[in-house]
Design a protein around this motif. Structure first.
Motif, PDB file in Angstrom:
ATOM      1  N   ARG A 122      55.915  41.810  84.501  1.00 43.74           N
ATOM      2  CA  ARG A 122      55.467  42.528  85.695  1.00 43.74           C
ATOM      3  C   ARG A 122      56.654  43.276  86.310  1.00 43.74           C
ATOM      4  N   PHE A 123      56.366  44.458  86.835  1.00 41.08           N
ATOM      5  CA  PHE A 123      57.376  45.267  87.559  1.00 41.08           C
ATOM      6  C   PHE A 123      57.622  44.620  88.917  1.00 41.08           C
ATOM      7  N   THR A 124      58.902  44.403  89.279  1.00 38.63           N
ATOM      8  CA  THR A 124      59.197  43.707  90.542  1.00 38.63           C
ATOM      9  C   THR A 124      59.741  44.655  91.617  1.00 38.63           C
ATOM     10  N   GLY A 125      60.006  45.877  91.243  1.00 38.43           N
ATOM     11  CA  GLY A 125      60.580  46.806  92.227  1.00 38.43           C
ATOM     12  C   GLY A 125      59.507  47.384  93.140  1.00 38.43           C
ATOM     13  N   SER A 126      59.961  48.250  94.091  1.00 36.73           N
ATOM     14  CA  SER A 126      58.972  48.893  94.960  1.00 36.73           C
ATOM     15  C   SER A 126      58.640  50.284  94.458  1.00 36.73           C
ATOM     16  N   LYS A 127      59.601  50.931  93.811  1.00 32.34           N
ATOM     17  CA  LYS A 127      59.296  52.236  93.176  1.00 32.34           C
ATOM     18  C   LYS A 127      60.253  52.454  92.013  1.00 32.34           C
ATOM     19  N   THR A 128      59.867  53.367  91.107  1.00 30.73           N
ATOM     20  CA  THR A 128      60.723  53.665  89.948  1.00 30.73           C
ATOM     21  C   THR A 128      60.552  55.123  89.538  1.00 30.73           C
ATOM     22  N   ASN A 129      61.618  55.663  88.972  1.00 28.43           N
ATOM     23  CA  ASN A 129      61.496  56.973  88.299  1.00 28.43           C
ATOM     24  C   ASN A 129      60.685  56.772  87.042  1.00 28.43           C
ATOM     25  N   SER A 130      60.273  57.888  86.404  1.00 24.07           N
ATOM     26  CA  SER A 130      59.528  57.731  85.153  1.00 24.07           C
ATOM     27  C   SER A 130      60.466  57.246  84.043  1.00 24.07           C
ATOM     28  N   ASN A 131      61.776  57.595  84.146  1.00 28.83           N
ATOM     29  CA  ASN A 131      62.765  57.189  83.136  1.00 28.83           C
ATOM     30  C   ASN A 131      62.393  57.645  81.726  1.00 28.83           C
ATOM     31  N   ILE A 132      61.713  58.792  81.647  1.00 26.15           N
ATOM     32  CA  ILE A 132      61.383  59.365  80.332  1.00 26.15           C
ATOM     33  C   ILE A 132      61.954  60.786  80.268  1.00 26.15           C
ATOM     34  N   CYS A 133      62.751  61.050  79.233  1.00 21.81           N
ATOM     35  CA  CYS A 133      63.236  62.431  78.993  1.00 21.81           C
ATOM     36  C   CYS A 133      62.187  63.082  78.104  1.00 21.81           C
ATOM     37  N   LEU A 134      61.568  64.142  78.627  1.00 17.43           N
ATOM     38  CA  LEU A 134      60.436  64.731  77.899  1.00 17.43           C
ATOM     39  C   LEU A 134      60.905  65.587  76.731  1.00 17.43           C
ATOM     40  N   ARG A 135      60.111  65.565  75.677  1.00 14.71           N
ATOM     41  CA  ARG A 135      60.359  66.351  74.469  1.00 14.71           C
ATOM     42  C   ARG A 135      60.665  67.807  74.852  1.00 14.71           C
ATOM     43  N   GLY A 136      61.809  68.325  74.378  1.00 14.58           N
ATOM     44  CA  GLY A 136      62.151  69.736  74.608  1.00 14.58           C
ATOM     45  C   GLY A 136      62.574  70.053  76.024  1.00 14.58           C
ATOM     46  N   GLU A 137      62.795  69.033  76.882  1.00 15.21           N
ATOM     47  CA  GLU A 137      63.115  69.377  78.283  1.00 15.21           C
ATOM     48  C   GLU A 137      64.516  69.986  78.417  1.00 15.21           C
ATOM     49  N   ASP A 138      65.437  69.647  77.515  1.00 16.86           N
ATOM     50  CA  ASP A 138      66.785  70.244  77.588  1.00 16.86           C
ATOM     51  C   ASP A 138      66.808  71.570  76.829  1.00 16.86           C
ATOM     52  N   VAL A 139      66.325  71.528  75.605  1.00 16.22           N
ATOM     53  CA  VAL A 139      66.352  72.723  74.743  1.00 16.22           C
ATOM     54  C   VAL A 139      65.091  72.733  73.901  1.00 16.22           C
ATOM     55  N   LYS A 140      64.491  73.941  73.767  1.00 17.48           N
ATOM     56  CA  LYS A 140      63.314  74.054  72.896  1.00 17.48           C
ATOM     57  C   LYS A 140      63.723  74.705  71.576  1.00 17.48           C
ATOM     58  N   THR A 141      63.009  74.369  70.510  1.00 12.84           N
ATOM     59  CA  THR A 141      63.275  74.984  69.211  1.00 12.84           C
ATOM     60  C   THR A 141      63.328  76.502  69.382  1.00 12.84           C
ATOM     61  N   GLY A 142      64.366  77.125  68.862  1.00  9.77           N
ATOM     62  CA  GLY A 142      64.504  78.589  68.967  1.00  9.77           C
ATOM     63  C   GLY A 142      65.306  79.039  70.169  1.00  9.77           C
ATOM     64  N   ASP A 143      65.595  78.130  71.102  1.00  7.87           N
ATOM     65  CA  ASP A 143      66.402  78.521  72.280  1.00  7.87           C
ATOM     66  C   ASP A 143      67.828  78.890  71.862  1.00  7.87           C
ATOM     67  N   LEU A 144      68.413  79.831  72.609  1.00 12.25           N
ATOM     68  CA  LEU A 144      69.820  80.184  72.417  1.00 12.25           C
ATOM     69  C   LEU A 144      70.673  79.041  72.983  1.00 12.25           C
ATOM     70  N   VAL A 145      71.512  78.433  72.154  1.00 10.30           N
ATOM     71  CA  VAL A 145      72.322  77.314  72.659  1.00 10.30           C
ATOM     72  C   VAL A 145      73.803  77.657  72.780  1.00 10.30           C
ATOM     73  N   LEU A 146      74.289  78.610  71.983  1.00  9.57           N
ATOM     74  CA  LEU A 146      75.693  79.054  72.107  1.00  9.57           C
ATOM     75  C   LEU A 146      75.726  80.557  71.892  1.00  9.57           C
ATOM     76  N   THR A 147      76.566  81.243  72.650  1.00 11.09           N
ATOM     77  CA  THR A 147      76.620  82.702  72.497  1.00 11.09           C
ATOM     78  C   THR A 147      77.882  83.110  71.733  1.00 11.09           C
ATOM     79  N   ALA A 148      77.747  84.215  70.988  1.00 14.16           N
ATOM     80  CA  ALA A 148      78.901  84.794  70.278  1.00 14.16           C
ATOM     81  C   ALA A 148      80.004  85.033  71.307  1.00 14.16           C
ATOM     82  N   GLY A 149      81.248  84.782  70.893  1.00  9.55           N
ATOM     83  CA  GLY A 149      82.362  84.991  71.816  1.00  9.55           C
ATOM     84  C   GLY A 149      82.768  83.733  72.555  1.00  9.55           C
ATOM     85  N   THR A 150      82.113  82.601  72.233  1.00 11.74           N
ATOM     86  CA  THR A 150      82.492  81.332  72.879  1.00 11.74           C
ATOM     87  C   THR A 150      83.687  80.725  72.157  1.00 11.74           C
ATOM     88  N   MET A 151      84.658  80.249  72.935  1.00 16.06           N
ATOM     89  CA  MET A 151      85.728  79.475  72.314  1.00 16.06           C
ATOM     90  C   MET A 151      85.209  78.056  72.114  1.00 16.06           C
TER      91      MET A 151
END
Ligand SMILES: Nc1nc2c(c(=O)[nH]1)N[C@H]1C(S)=C(S)[C@@H](COP(=O)(O)OP(=O)(O)OC[C@H]3O[C@@H](n4cnc5c(N)ncnc54)[C@H](O)[C@@H]3O)O[C@H]1N2
Ligand code: MOO
Length: 396
Positions: A122-151
């Motif tokens: 049983r959960f004993t706290g009074s509230k909680t975050n969802s504590n789930i990192c959703l699929r693709g929430e940081d980066v989606k397939t095909g997203d630009l992750v690094l640009t030319a000219g980066t050191m």
């Protein structure tokens, strides 16, 4: 004698950047790419995270079931797919990094749980975050992750790794030939005799060039003798993209460098900068080859590398080096006699984030840089700066 015209650092950089042709590219292992400049954009080939991922060690369940006694269906370690869908009245024990089972929208932390005699949870706290990192929430397939000219630094290598790019395309390293001119010079292993001095610049420039992703070829010391100097410069020019010289660029009887570089077919774009130290900095070009003549005094050579040669070398790799100048208060009064040039002097940033000037005797005094954490710029026309006034410091 030929009259020299002084230009500002900004104008010098503008001219040099205009003359800079970018080098070819190559594909290398991402493990060898630290410090190199990326030549292409990089796109993600997977979602990040690739699945709904638990951010905590705990129990996955439906939010509406929080507070109820729940039957535990399974234990889900990281790297293993859940076997069961989350049904009402149940939960799954889950580890950080594991895939959250379908049907669950919340993970409550193990620290906020209790078990009864029937092994229900049983959960004993009074509230909680969802504590789930959703699929693709940081980066989606095909997203630009690094640009030319980066050191590429450690964090970019991580991004390459996460995107599965193990052979990034980077700019080739500029080949830099280094020559120290001066009949008074001996190498550091030698005890100087009367009128001799150890070659510190050559080695300083080697390290500076290596630190900005260059392939360095060291051509040693050349005496102030016309034919020898010509041959050494010609060899370096043949074998390198950039030839970096120290000394021999002033107006002395044995300062042969300017005439030699012209004889070798180079066009001198400028030979004097309104900057102290580094008045005689010389820049010449010939068909995709470059010569940078730095003044012989070790601080002049050091500072001119930092403020001029380094951004130019990076430009050959299509990298725009950040020119960070921190605005900070001066900790003590500062005064100089002449204000005809922009000047750089060594400083220390203290624990209160104030700028302390360091005892400095001029451009031969490289020891003044021993404890320097940066150098501050004093604009042309300014002789006095009072304690508490804002100065601009380039960190070292
Ligand atoms: N009549 C004038 N004389 C000088 C002027 C001027 O405008 N008119 N400018 C002075 C300034 S400012 C500088 S900086 C120097 C630059 O001269 P060079 O680039 O030709 O350099 P050198 O004369 O060969 O050397 C200057 C100084 O630095 C020492 N040095 C040289 N190479 C090294 C090295 N590899 N490692 C350590 N130290 C080195 C050298 O022994 C001299 O003491 O010209 C002024 N004169
Ligand atoms: O230009 Mo010199 O480098 O000022 O000492």
């Amino acid at each position: 004698m030929e009259k020299k015209t002084s230009i500002t650092l900004n104008d010098a950089l503008t001219q040099a950047f205009q003359a800079a042709k970018s080098l070819p590219t190559e594909k290398i292992s991402f493990l060898k790419a630290s410090g190199r400049i990326l030549a292409t954009d990089i796109f993600a080939d997977v979602n990040m995270p690739p699945f709904n991922k638990s951010a905590m060690d705990g129990y996955a369940c439906r939010k509406e079931d929080l507070g109820q006694w729940l039957n535990v269906r399974e234990v889900i370690p990281a790297g293993k797919s859940p076997q069961f869908k989350n049904e009402p009245g149940t939960c799954s024990k889950i580890m950080t990094g594991a895939e959250v089972p379908a049907g669950a929208d919340t993970v409550f932390m193990v620290e906020q749980s209790e078990a009864n005699d029937q092994q229900q949870i049983r959960f004993t706290g009074s509230k909680t975050n969802s504590n789930i990192c959703l699929r693709g929430e940081d980066v989606k397939t095909g997203d630009l992750v690094l640009t030319a000219g980066t050191m590429l630094k450690a964090q970019h290598i991580a991004i390459l790794a996460a995107a599965g790019c193990t052979r990034p395309e980077v700019y080739q390293k500029p080949k830099v030939g280094i020559i120290s001119t001066g009949s008074e010079l001996v190498e550091p292993t030698v005890a100087p005799q009367a009128s001799q001095i150890r070659n510190s610049n050559g080695h300083q420039m080697r390290i500076q060039a290596e630190q900005c992703a260059c392939e360095v070829n060291y051509y040693g010391i050349v005496a102030d003798e016309l034919e020898q100097t010509r041959q050494r410069i010609a060899s370096s020019v043949n074998e390198n993209d950039v030839t970096l010289l120290s000394g021999g660029v002033s107006v002395g009887d044995f300062d042969f460098v300017p005439q030699i570089i012209q004889q070798l077919g180079f066009q001198i774009l400028f030979n004097q900068m309104a900057v102290k130290p580094g008045k005689h900095t010389t820049f010449a070009i010939n068909n995709g080859k470059y010569i940078i003549g730095l003044p012989g005094n070790p601080v002049s050579s050091f500072i001119q590398f930092e403020i001029f040669a380094k951004p130019f070398l990076y430009r050959l790799m299509n990298y725009t080096a950040p020119m960070i100048a921190l605005p900070l208060p001066l900790a003590n009064d500062f005064h100089r006699k002449k204000a005809d040039r922009e000047e750089y002097v060594p400083v220390k940033i203290n624990r209160k984030n104030e700028v302390e000037t360091i005892s400095y005797h001029g451009s031969a005094h490289i020891h003044a840089y021993h404890q320097a954490t940066g150098f501050m710029s004093i604009p042309t026309g300014v002789t006095t700066i009072s304690k508490g006034e804002t100065v601009h410091v380039r960190p070292l």
